[in-house]
Write a protein that holds these residues in place. Structure first.
Motif, PDB file in Angstrom:
ATOM      1  N   UNK A  59     -44.720  25.799  45.878  1.00 33.58           N
ATOM      2  CA  UNK A  59     -43.441  25.950  45.165  1.00 33.58           C
ATOM      3  C   UNK A  59     -43.508  25.353  44.245  1.00 33.58           C
ATOM      4  N   UNK A  60     -43.801  24.734  43.712  1.00 33.01           N
ATOM      5  CA  UNK A  60     -43.932  23.679  42.073  1.00 33.01           C
ATOM      6  C   UNK A  60     -43.134  24.979  40.880  1.00 33.01           C
ATOM      7  N   UNK A  61     -44.632  25.488  40.990  1.00 30.78           N
ATOM      8  CA  UNK A  61     -43.792  26.364  39.330  1.00 30.78           C
ATOM      9  C   UNK A  61     -42.764  27.500  39.865  1.00 30.78           C
ATOM     10  N   UNK A  62     -42.447  28.196  40.868  1.00 30.81           N
ATOM     11  CA  UNK A  62     -41.579  28.563  41.185  1.00 30.81           C
ATOM     12  C   UNK A  62     -40.169  27.742  40.642  1.00 30.81           C
ATOM     13  N   UNK A  63     -40.367  26.952  40.615  1.00 29.05           N
ATOM     14  CA  UNK A  63     -39.498  25.871  40.437  1.00 29.05           C
ATOM     15  C   UNK A  63     -39.403  25.107  39.819  1.00 29.05           C
ATOM     16  N   UNK A  64     -40.373  25.558  38.775  1.00 28.29           N
ATOM     17  CA  UNK A  64     -39.962  25.121  37.133  1.00 28.29           C
ATOM     18  C   UNK A  64     -39.477  26.688  36.484  1.00 28.29           C
ATOM     19  N   UNK A  65     -40.291  28.038  36.595  1.00 31.44           N
ATOM     20  CA  UNK A  65     -39.204  28.949  36.423  1.00 31.44           C
ATOM     21  C   UNK A  65     -38.219  29.414  36.717  1.00 31.44           C
ATOM     22  N   UNK A  66     -38.095  28.647  37.873  1.00 30.22           N
ATOM     23  CA  UNK A  66     -36.281  29.077  38.194  1.00 30.22           C
ATOM     24  C   UNK A  66     -35.655  28.592  37.230  1.00 30.22           C
ATOM     25  N   UNK A  67     -36.127  26.686  37.011  1.00 27.74           N
ATOM     26  CA  UNK A  67     -34.824  26.299  36.281  1.00 27.74           C
ATOM     27  C   UNK A  67     -35.047  26.552  34.864  1.00 27.74           C
ATOM     28  N   UNK A  68     -36.422  27.003  33.890  1.00 27.99           N
ATOM     29  CA  UNK A  68     -36.307  28.017  32.259  1.00 27.99           C
ATOM     30  C   UNK A  68     -35.255  29.140  32.718  1.00 27.99           C
ATOM     31  N   UNK A  69     -35.068  29.794  33.675  1.00 33.33           N
ATOM     32  CA  UNK A  69     -34.613  31.184  33.539  1.00 33.33           C
ATOM     33  C   UNK A  69     -33.002  30.823  33.526  1.00 33.33           C
ATOM     34  N   UNK A  70     -32.887  29.924  34.601  1.00 34.50           N
ATOM     35  CA  UNK A  70     -31.310  29.444  34.284  1.00 34.50           C
ATOM     36  C   UNK A  70     -30.682  28.740  33.258  1.00 34.50           C
ATOM     37  N   UNK A  71     -31.651  27.373  32.337  1.00 34.40           N
ATOM     38  CA  UNK A  71     -31.101  26.638  31.058  1.00 34.40           C
ATOM     39  C   UNK A  71     -31.893  28.281  29.737  1.00 34.40           C
ATOM     40  N   UNK A  72     -32.171  29.195  30.118  1.00 30.74           N
ATOM     41  CA  UNK A  72     -32.762  30.240  29.512  1.00 30.74           C
ATOM     42  C   UNK A  72     -30.909  31.303  28.700  1.00 30.74           C
ATOM     43  N   UNK A  73     -30.567  31.008  29.976  1.00 33.06           N
ATOM     44  CA  UNK A  73     -29.171  31.806  30.100  1.00 33.06           C
ATOM     45  C   UNK A  73     -27.867  30.814  30.128  1.00 33.06           C
ATOM     46  N   UNK A  74     -28.366  29.825  30.782  1.00 34.45           N
ATOM     47  CA  UNK A  74     -26.951  28.886  30.870  1.00 34.45           C
ATOM     48  C   UNK A  74     -27.099  27.955  30.174  1.00 34.45           C
ATOM     49  N   UNK A  75     -28.035  27.371  29.463  1.00 40.15           N
ATOM     50  CA  UNK A  75     -27.737  25.452  28.906  1.00 40.15           C
ATOM     51  C   UNK A  75     -28.236  24.635  29.746  1.00 40.15           C
ATOM     52  N   UNK A  76     -28.614  24.026  29.872  1.00 39.00           N
ATOM     53  CA  UNK A  76     -29.201  22.092  30.130  1.00 39.00           C
ATOM     54  C   UNK A  76     -28.239  22.308  31.678  1.00 39.00           C
ATOM     55  N   UNK A  77     -28.607  21.766  32.470  1.00 36.09           N
ATOM     56  CA  UNK A  77     -27.772  21.236  33.874  1.00 36.09           C
ATOM     57  C   UNK A  77     -28.550  19.367  34.757  1.00 36.09           C
ATOM     58  N   UNK A  78     -28.183  19.187  35.006  1.00 35.03           N
ATOM     59  CA  UNK A  78     -28.234  18.073  35.399  1.00 35.03           C
ATOM     60  C   UNK A  78     -29.917  18.107  36.826  1.00 35.03           C
ATOM     61  N   UNK A  79     -29.253  18.976  37.188  1.00 31.50           N
ATOM     62  CA  UNK A  79     -30.732  19.212  38.634  1.00 31.50           C
ATOM     63  C   UNK A  79     -32.049  19.540  37.662  1.00 31.50           C
ATOM     64  N   UNK A  80     -32.098  20.564  36.577  1.00 37.01           N
ATOM     65  CA  UNK A  80     -33.513  21.353  35.983  1.00 37.01           C
ATOM     66  C   UNK A  80     -33.479  19.734  34.930  1.00 37.01           C
ATOM     67  N   UNK A  81     -32.378  18.980  34.077  1.00 31.55           N
ATOM     68  CA  UNK A  81     -32.935  17.197  33.584  1.00 31.55           C
ATOM     69  C   UNK A  81     -32.924  16.864  34.620  1.00 31.55           C
ATOM     70  N   UNK A  82     -33.151  16.321  35.388  1.00 32.41           N
ATOM     71  CA  UNK A  82     -33.825  15.294  36.612  1.00 32.41           C
ATOM     72  C   UNK A  82     -34.984  16.662  36.395  1.00 32.41           C
ATOM     73  N   UNK A  83     -35.672  17.733  37.010  1.00 34.36           N
ATOM     74  CA  UNK A  83     -37.101  17.950  37.264  1.00 34.36           C
ATOM     75  C   UNK A  83     -37.584  18.092  36.326  1.00 34.36           C
ATOM     76  N   UNK A  84     -37.384  17.702  34.780  1.00 27.90           N
ATOM     77  CA  UNK A  84     -38.033  17.637  33.502  1.00 27.90           C
ATOM     78  C   UNK A  84     -38.268  16.119  33.727  1.00 27.90           C
ATOM     79  N   UNK A  85     -37.170  15.471  33.774  1.00 28.88           N
ATOM     80  CA  UNK A  85     -37.798  13.551  33.807  1.00 28.88           C
ATOM     81  C   UNK A  85     -38.727  13.384  34.508  1.00 28.88           C
ATOM     82  N   UNK A  86     -38.755  13.982  36.055  1.00 31.18           N
ATOM     83  CA  UNK A  86     -39.600  13.688  37.439  1.00 31.18           C
ATOM     84  C   UNK A  86     -41.101  14.356  36.683  1.00 31.18           C
ATOM     85  N   UNK A  87     -40.908  15.502  36.017  1.00 29.60           N
ATOM     86  CA  UNK A  87     -42.321  15.584  36.097  1.00 29.60           C
ATOM     87  C   UNK A  87     -42.832  15.138  34.705  1.00 29.60           C
TER      88      UNK A  87
END
Length: 486
Positions: free
Chosen positions: A349-377
Motif C-alpha cells: 500500500x505505501x506507494x499508493x499512499x505516496x502517489x495519492x498524496x502527490x495527486x492531491x497536492x499537485x492540484x490543491x496544495x500542501x495539507x497537514x496529512x501530506x506533510x505528516x506523510x513526508x515527515x514520516x518518510x
C-alpha cells in the motif's frame, strides 16, 4: 428519475456522450505539460517503491493524464494497461449509495426513518427500530464488522446480500446509534440486503442493470476472489518469508464482492462514473445534497453518506478510497474544477499512499496529512540509516508533526524484503519505541526476529505481544514453533 435508474433516452444520450468524450486510444499517451511532474513522480515510485497500477486524470471531460505501470500478473509477465481491471474495494460503497438514494427518490424508503419502516420483518429485529438508513450510509449506526470475523468458509461463496446480512444482523453493536463515525462494512451489507428486499433483485443484478449498464461501465463486475475477469490485475504482497519474492494475495481476499465493496473495475469505467456523479446524472439535486451531508470528521477528512470528503486550501475533494490485501484504489472528484482522478494499484500500500498524496497536492496544495506523510518518510530514512534514537531526536525537533506508524511498518517490511536487515530492524524497533503498547508494532518486530533467526529476541518480542493480547492463537503457535509450550 425512477428507482430503476436512467430512462432509455438518457441511457442512450449518456452512452453516446461517454463514447465521444473518452476515446480509448487517447488514454495511452495523453499527458498535459503541467502534469509531467506527476507522471515523473509515479515513475520514481515504480523504481523505488514497487508501484504497480494506473493513474487516470480528466478535466472537463478531457483526459489530461493516463498511464499504466507494472504488471497485472507477475508470473506471466503481463503488464498493466489503462483498461486493466483492479479490485476497487470500498469504492463500491458509492454504487450502493446511489441505489439507496434512488429508492429514496422514488419514495420506496425514507433516509431518516428507522430501517424497520422500509423492512418491517427484516433480520435485524429490534435493532431495525433504532437505526436509520441515513446512519447506515454515514457509518453512524453503531454497527461493527462482524462479517469479516467469521470463518471465510462460512461465507466466501455467498452472493446474496440478504444471506450475508442474516449471518451478522444480530451481532453485538459497536456503539450507540448516532454516537460517532465507526467505519462499518456490515452496515453496507445491510443496505445491500435492503436493496434486494425493495427491488426483488439480487444486489449485483440491480446495480448492473440500473447503474453500470446505463453508464457503459462494462469492465465493472461482482464476484468472489477466485472469479477472475479477463485483463484483471492480481493483488500482490511481499513474501516476507522469502525476501525478494512476491505472492498473490488471493488467499487473503476471500470475501465475495458485496454492497460494502470488493468488485473489480477499470480506470476508464470509474472515469465514466465520476463525471456522472459530479453532474448530478445519478440522482436529483435533493438527493445529491443528501449524499454530501452532513459530513462528520473521519480519518484525515470527513465522511458524509457513502462519500469521503477532504477540504484543503479552499478546494473540496469528494469520492472514496478502497483497499484490501495487495490492492488499493481511490476515486477523487474536484467539484469546483470539473476534475476526476482515478488511482488503482495492485501491490503493497505505501506507494499508493505516496502517489495519492502527490495527486492531491499537485492540484490543491500542501495539507497537514501530506506533510505528516513526508515527515514520516524523512524520519524513517534517518532511522533506517542511523537507528531509532536518531529518529526520535529528529521527530522531537519537528513539533506539531505526526508520525504514521503504518507507513513505518510498511517501510520496515520493505527493507527486509530487499535484504536490508539492519534497516528493517531499526524501523520496527522505532515503531515499538513510539508506542510500546501497540500490538501491531510488537507483532511485526517479533516476526522480524523470527525470520532473521534471532530466537531469543523473537521469544521476548512474542511474549511482549502476548502481554498486550493475552491468549492470541497466532502468537502461541509461533512460540510452539520456537520450542516453547504454553
Amino acid at each position: 428519475m425512477s428507482a430503476d435508474g436512467l430512462s432509455c433516452h438518457r441511457r442512450a444520450v449518456l452512452a453516446a456522450g461517454l463514447a465521444a468524450s473518452l476515446p480509448v486510444p487517447a488514454w495511452a499517451g495523453a499527458a498535459a505539460t503541467g502534469l509531467a511532474g506527476l507522471a515523473d513522480h509515479a515513475e520514481q515510485l515504480v523504481r523505488e517503491q514497487d508501484y504497480s497500477g494506473v493513474l487516470l486524470i480528466a478535466e472537463a471531460g478531457k483526459v489530461r493524464l493516463g498511464r499504466a505501470w507494472g504488471l497485472r500478473q507477475r508470473a506471466e509477465g503481463l503488464p498493466n494497461r489503462i483498461d486493466t481491471r483492479f479490485n476497487i474495494a470500498s469504492i463500491g460503497k458509492m454504487f450502493t449509495t446511489a441505489a439507496i438514494l434512488r429508492l429514496a427518490e422514488a419514495g420506496r424508503l425514507q433516509l431518516d426513518a428507522p430501517l424497520a419502516a422500509a423492512w418491517p420483518d427484516g433480520p435485524a429485529g429490534d435493532l431495525a427500530h433504532r437505526i436509520s438508513v441515513a446512519q447506515l450510509l454515514s457509518h453512524t449506526a453503531g454497527i461493527g464488522n462482524a462479517l469479516w470475523a467469521l470463518p471465510p468458509a462460512q461465507w466466501e461463496h455467498v452472493r446474496r446480500q440478504t444471506d450475508l446480512y442474516r449471518m451478522i444482523a444480530k451481532a453485538p453493536p459497536d456503539g450507540a446509534p448516532g454516537e460517532r463515525v465507526s467505519y462499518s462494512n456490515d452496515g453496507f451489507v445491510a443496505l445491500g440486503a435492503l436493496i434486494e428486499h425493495l427491488t426483488g433483485e439480487d444486489y449485483a443484478t440491480h446495480i448492473t442493470r440500473t447503474l453500470l449498464t446505463p453508464l457503459g461501465m462494462t469492465s465493472t463486475a461482482f464476484g468472489g476472489a477466485g472469479d477472475l475477469q479477463p485483463n484483471q490485475a492480481l493483488p500482490y504482497v511481499r513474501d516476507l518469508d522469502r525476501p525478494g519474492a512476491w505472492r498473490t494475495a488471493l488467499a487473503g481476499n476471500t470475501a465475495p464482492a458485496c454492497a460494502a465493496g470488493g468488485g473489480t473495475s477499470s480506470a476508464p469505467d470509474l472515469l465514466r462514473f465520476g463525471p456522472a456523479w459530479l453532474s448530478g446524472r445519478l440522482v436529483g439535486p435533493a438527493m445529491m445534497q443528501a449524499w454530501r451531508s452532513p459530513a462528520k470528521p473521519f480519518r484525515d477528512g470527513e465522511y458524509a453518506r457513502g462519500l469521503q470528503v477532504q477540504r484543503m486550501n479552499g478546494d473540496v475533494i469528494e469520492g472514496h478510497t478502497g483497499g484490501h490485501h495487495g490492492a488499493a484504489a481511490e476515486l477523487m472528484i474536484w467539484p469546483q474544477h470539473d476534475r476526476v482522478a482515478v488511482l488503482l494499484h495492485n501491490g503493497e500500500v505505501e506507494p499508493y499512499w505516496d502517489l495519492a498524496h502527490r495527486v492531491r497536492t499537485s492540484f490543491s496544495g500542501l495539507y497537514p496529512a501530506e506533510q505528516d506523510f513526508r515527515h514520516t518518510q524523512r524520519v524513517a530514512a534517518l532511522v533506517a540509516a542511523s537507528g531509532p534514537e536518531a529518529g526520535l531526536a529528529a521527530h522531537a525537533a519537528a513539533p506539531g508533526r505526526r508520525l504514521r506508524a503504518s507507513l513505518i511498518e510498511a517501510l520496515g517490511n520493505r527493507a527486509w524484503h530487499r535484504g536490508q536487515g539492519d534497516a528493517a530492524r531499526h524501523l520496527l524497533q522505532f515503531n515499538v519505541a513510539l508506542d510500546p503498547k501497540s500490538p501491531d508494532a510488537r507483532w511485526h518486530l517479533a516476526e522480524l526476529h523470527r525470520r532473521s533467526g534471532d530466537r531469543n529476541a523473537a521469544l521476548a518480542a512474542y511474549r511482549a505481544y502476548l502481554d498486550l493480547v493475552p491468549g492470541d492463537a497466532d502468537a502461541l503457535i509461533a512460540l510452539e514453533r520456537l520450542g516453547v509450550r504454553s
